[in-house]
Design a protein around this motif. Structure first.
Motif, PDB file in Angstrom:
ATOM      1  N   SER A  19     -15.886  33.028 -55.874  1.00  9.37           N
ATOM      2  CA  SER A  19     -16.166  32.356 -54.600  1.00  9.37           C
ATOM      3  C   SER A  19     -17.651  32.017 -54.473  1.00  9.37           C
ATOM      4  O   SER A  19     -18.024  30.943 -53.996  1.00  9.37           O
ATOM      5  CB  SER A  19     -15.733  33.269 -53.444  1.00  9.37           C
ATOM      6  OG  SER A  19     -15.799  32.595 -52.227  1.00  9.37           O
ATOM      7  N   MET A  20     -18.511  32.941 -54.916  1.00 13.52           N
ATOM      8  CA  MET A  20     -19.955  32.697 -54.852  1.00 13.52           C
ATOM      9  C   MET A  20     -20.352  31.516 -55.730  1.00 13.52           C
ATOM     10  O   MET A  20     -21.241  30.736 -55.369  1.00 13.52           O
ATOM     11  CB  MET A  20     -20.716  33.948 -55.308  1.00 13.52           C
ATOM     12  CG  MET A  20     -20.601  35.127 -54.350  1.00 13.52           C
ATOM     13  SD  MET A  20     -21.360  36.617 -55.047  1.00 13.52           S
ATOM     14  CE  MET A  20     -23.091  36.159 -55.032  1.00 13.52           C
ATOM     15  N   LEU A  21     -19.700  31.381 -56.893  1.00 14.61           N
ATOM     16  CA  LEU A  21     -20.103  30.351 -57.851  1.00 14.61           C
ATOM     17  C   LEU A  21     -19.433  29.002 -57.595  1.00 14.61           C
ATOM     18  O   LEU A  21     -19.653  28.054 -58.356  1.00 14.61           O
ATOM     19  CB  LEU A  21     -19.795  30.828 -59.280  1.00 14.61           C
ATOM     20  CG  LEU A  21     -20.520  32.114 -59.709  1.00 14.61           C
ATOM     21  CD1 LEU A  21     -20.189  32.451 -61.156  1.00 14.61           C
ATOM     22  CD2 LEU A  21     -22.033  31.973 -59.536  1.00 14.61           C
ATOM     23  N   THR A  22     -18.606  28.918 -56.566  1.00 12.21           N
ATOM     24  CA  THR A  22     -17.953  27.641 -56.232  1.00 12.21           C
ATOM     25  C   THR A  22     -18.245  27.228 -54.794  1.00 12.21           C
ATOM     26  O   THR A  22     -17.521  26.430 -54.223  1.00 12.21           O
ATOM     27  CB  THR A  22     -16.427  27.733 -56.448  1.00 12.21           C
ATOM     28  OG1 THR A  22     -15.916  28.848 -55.692  1.00 12.21           O
ATOM     29  CG2 THR A  22     -16.079  27.922 -57.909  1.00 12.21           C
ATOM     30  N   GLU A  49     -27.935  27.590 -55.902  1.00 14.44           N
ATOM     31  CA  GLU A  49     -28.791  28.174 -56.934  1.00 14.44           C
ATOM     32  C   GLU A  49     -29.076  29.646 -56.625  1.00 14.44           C
ATOM     33  O   GLU A  49     -29.159  30.485 -57.530  1.00 14.44           O
ATOM     34  CB  GLU A  49     -30.102  27.397 -57.023  1.00 14.44           C
ATOM     35  CG  GLU A  49     -29.971  25.988 -57.562  1.00 14.44           C
ATOM     36  CD  GLU A  49     -29.491  25.935 -59.006  1.00 14.44           C
ATOM     37  OE1 GLU A  49     -29.777  26.887 -59.756  1.00 14.44           O
ATOM     38  OE2 GLU A  49     -28.821  24.960 -59.360  1.00 14.44           O
ATOM     39  N   GLY A  50     -29.221  29.955 -55.336  1.00 18.10           N
ATOM     40  CA  GLY A  50     -29.433  31.342 -54.939  1.00 18.10           C
ATOM     41  C   GLY A  50     -28.252  32.219 -55.325  1.00 18.10           C
ATOM     42  O   GLY A  50     -28.424  33.360 -55.770  1.00 18.10           O
ATOM     43  N   ASP A  51     -27.038  31.677 -55.150  1.00 16.60           N
ATOM     44  CA  ASP A  51     -25.835  32.423 -55.543  1.00 16.60           C
ATOM     45  C   ASP A  51     -25.806  32.657 -57.049  1.00 16.60           C
ATOM     46  O   ASP A  51     -25.504  33.767 -57.506  1.00 16.60           O
ATOM     47  CB  ASP A  51     -24.580  31.659 -55.113  1.00 16.60           C
ATOM     48  CG  ASP A  51     -24.367  31.700 -53.609  1.00 16.60           C
ATOM     49  OD1 ASP A  51     -24.906  32.627 -52.976  1.00 16.60           O
ATOM     50  OD2 ASP A  51     -23.669  30.815 -53.082  1.00 16.60           O
ATOM     51  N   PHE A  52     -26.094  31.621 -57.829  1.00  7.29           N
ATOM     52  CA  PHE A  52     -26.101  31.782 -59.289  1.00  7.29           C
ATOM     53  C   PHE A  52     -27.173  32.785 -59.723  1.00  7.29           C
ATOM     54  O   PHE A  52     -26.949  33.609 -60.613  1.00  7.29           O
ATOM     55  CB  PHE A  52     -26.333  30.429 -59.974  1.00  7.29           C
ATOM     56  CG  PHE A  52     -25.064  29.657 -60.215  1.00  7.29           C
ATOM     57  CD1 PHE A  52     -24.348  29.809 -61.400  1.00  7.29           C
ATOM     58  CD2 PHE A  52     -24.563  28.790 -59.255  1.00  7.29           C
ATOM     59  CE1 PHE A  52     -23.172  29.114 -61.621  1.00  7.29           C
ATOM     60  CE2 PHE A  52     -23.387  28.083 -59.467  1.00  7.29           C
ATOM     61  CZ  PHE A  52     -22.690  28.240 -60.648  1.00  7.29           C
ATOM     62  N   ASP A  53     -28.354  32.720 -59.079  1.00  5.64           N
ATOM     63  CA  ASP A  53     -29.433  33.657 -59.432  1.00  5.64           C
ATOM     64  C   ASP A  53     -29.024  35.095 -59.126  1.00  5.64           C
ATOM     65  O   ASP A  53     -29.301  36.013 -59.911  1.00  5.64           O
ATOM     66  CB  ASP A  53     -30.714  33.298 -58.661  1.00  5.64           C
ATOM     67  CG  ASP A  53     -31.348  32.019 -59.183  1.00  5.64           C
ATOM     68  OD1 ASP A  53     -30.981  31.596 -60.297  1.00  5.64           O
ATOM     69  OD2 ASP A  53     -32.200  31.450 -58.475  1.00  5.64           O
ATOM     70  N   LEU A  54     -28.379  35.300 -57.953  1.00  4.01           N
ATOM     71  CA  LEU A  54     -27.964  36.646 -57.564  1.00  4.01           C
ATOM     72  C   LEU A  54     -26.923  37.205 -58.536  1.00  4.01           C
ATOM     73  O   LEU A  54     -27.007  38.370 -58.952  1.00  4.01           O
ATOM     74  CB  LEU A  54     -27.398  36.628 -56.148  1.00  4.01           C
ATOM     75  CG  LEU A  54     -26.989  37.988 -55.567  1.00  4.01           C
ATOM     76  CD1 LEU A  54     -28.207  38.912 -55.459  1.00  4.01           C
ATOM     77  CD2 LEU A  54     -26.321  37.829 -54.204  1.00  4.01           C
ATOM     78  N   VAL A  55     -25.951  36.359 -58.900  1.00  2.00           N
ATOM     79  CA  VAL A  55     -24.913  36.788 -59.848  1.00  2.00           C
ATOM     80  C   VAL A  55     -25.546  37.145 -61.187  1.00  2.00           C
ATOM     81  O   VAL A  55     -25.189  38.149 -61.812  1.00  2.00           O
ATOM     82  CB  VAL A  55     -23.852  35.677 -60.020  1.00  2.00           C
ATOM     83  CG1 VAL A  55     -22.946  35.954 -61.218  1.00  2.00           C
ATOM     84  CG2 VAL A  55     -23.018  35.543 -58.752  1.00  2.00           C
TER      85      VAL A  55
END
Length: 330
Positions: free
Chosen positions: A246-249, A97-103
């Protein structure tokens, strides 16, 4: 008034449950995993046989060709019982979730090159349907598998696939909103590249031997598909565009790495049980590996073009090496 506080040590009458003490050979403390796993499945005093399959008991060892003296030998090296599994997945979800929020916060998905989005979506997004099929097939293994050691681990893996499907869908929404999901569904139902894959996972939905379904879905198919997409294709997109894919997977990549250790352990213990198991596992792996290759090849060509054959050859060698390490000669 004076109060005199004293520490009193109370020695417990026993350290664990009786069935665990009998299994371990001594009355010593057991782990939470052992308490939540060992000998919990009913084995006697069944009232009725299933009306849809009266040749079997409700829980029946003969639903698979694999035989085990003790089905609780198929222990999970991760020691996952419900509490431990939810904590582990909660931590993975928090990071994802942190990755999705950052993106989202930095606008990285919107800034991702259009060519990169198109490449990612055409290969990656139909896999949400593969994850859904994997959820069903793993749920079947959990329902008809014998012994809590294997049935609870496959139940957790089944639920994990719902998470995989959801994160796959969210990547599509981040890259191209609802249109991406509609296009992926059309590709899954009508695209020539996806029909062998669709046939593979749907055929597994009517296989009766639950251990064969486990081998075909988790080892043969996902053992080739996950490295292809989440390692090789991930590297290709990262090199060409940026590490946003890569961040989203991350969830899928970490899940496969962790689950592989469990599955290899299951195959190793099963093969070591007797020669019949080893021969049966080899037969299943060879059969489903060839079918998985046939299903994955059009997707690999879609992703890598002329390099697909060389990449698949390497992935098959890696899969064969995993089988050999588990004591299974192909």
């Amino acid at each position: 008034m004076a109060i005199d506080l004293r520490t009193v040590s109370i020695t417990p009458l026993r350290q664990t449950f009786g069935h665990l003490a009998r299994r371990m050979g001594a009355d010593k403390p057991a782990s939470r995993y052992m308490e939540a796993t060992m000998d919990l499945q009913p084995v006697e005093n069944y009232h009725y046989r299933p009306t849809w399959e009266p040749q079997y008991e409700i829980f029946d060892e003969t639903r698979t060709k694999v035989t085990m003296k003790d089905w609780y030998a198929l222990k999970d090296p991760r020691q996952y019982y419900y509490g431990a599994w939810t904590l582990a997945r909660g931590k993975m979800q928090e990071i994802a979730e942190g990755d999705f929020d950052l993106v989202d916060e930095l606008g990285l998905a919107a800034a991702y090159p259009a060519a990169g989005k198109e490449e990612a979506l055409k290969v990656f997004l139909p896999l949400r349907h593969v994850a859904w099929a994997s959820n069903l097939n793993k749920a079947y293994v959990s329902s008809y598998g014998y012994g809590i050691a294997i049935s609870q681990a496959t139940c957790y893996a089944s639920m994990d696939q719902l998470g995989v499907a959801q994160y796959t869908s969210r990547l599509g929404l981040a890259f191209n909103d609802l249109d991406a999901l509609t296009a992926a569904k059309t590709a899954w139902l009508e695209g020539a590249e996806w029909q062998e894959m669709r046939r593979y996972v749907e055929d597994l939905m009517v296989e009766k031997d639950w251990f064969e379904v486990l081998v075909a879905q988790d080892f043969a198919l996902e053992g080739l598909l996950y490295p292809l997409i989440f390692e090789r294709y991930n590297e290709k997109l990262n090199a060409a565009y940026s590490p946003v894919f890569s961040m989203l997977t991350r969830f899928q990549r970490e899940w496969f790495g962790e689950t592989t250790k469990w599955l290899d352990s299951i195959l190793k213990v099963t093969a070591a049980e007797n020669a019949g198991n080893k021969a049966q596992l080899a037969e299943w792996i060879k059969h489903w590996r060839e079918r998985a290759l046939k299903a994955i090849k059009p997707v690999a060509v879609l992703a890598f073009g002329g390099e697909a054959d060389a990449i698949l050859d390497e992935l098959v060698q890696n899969l064969n090496a995993r089988a050999a390490k588990a004591g299974i000669t192909l």
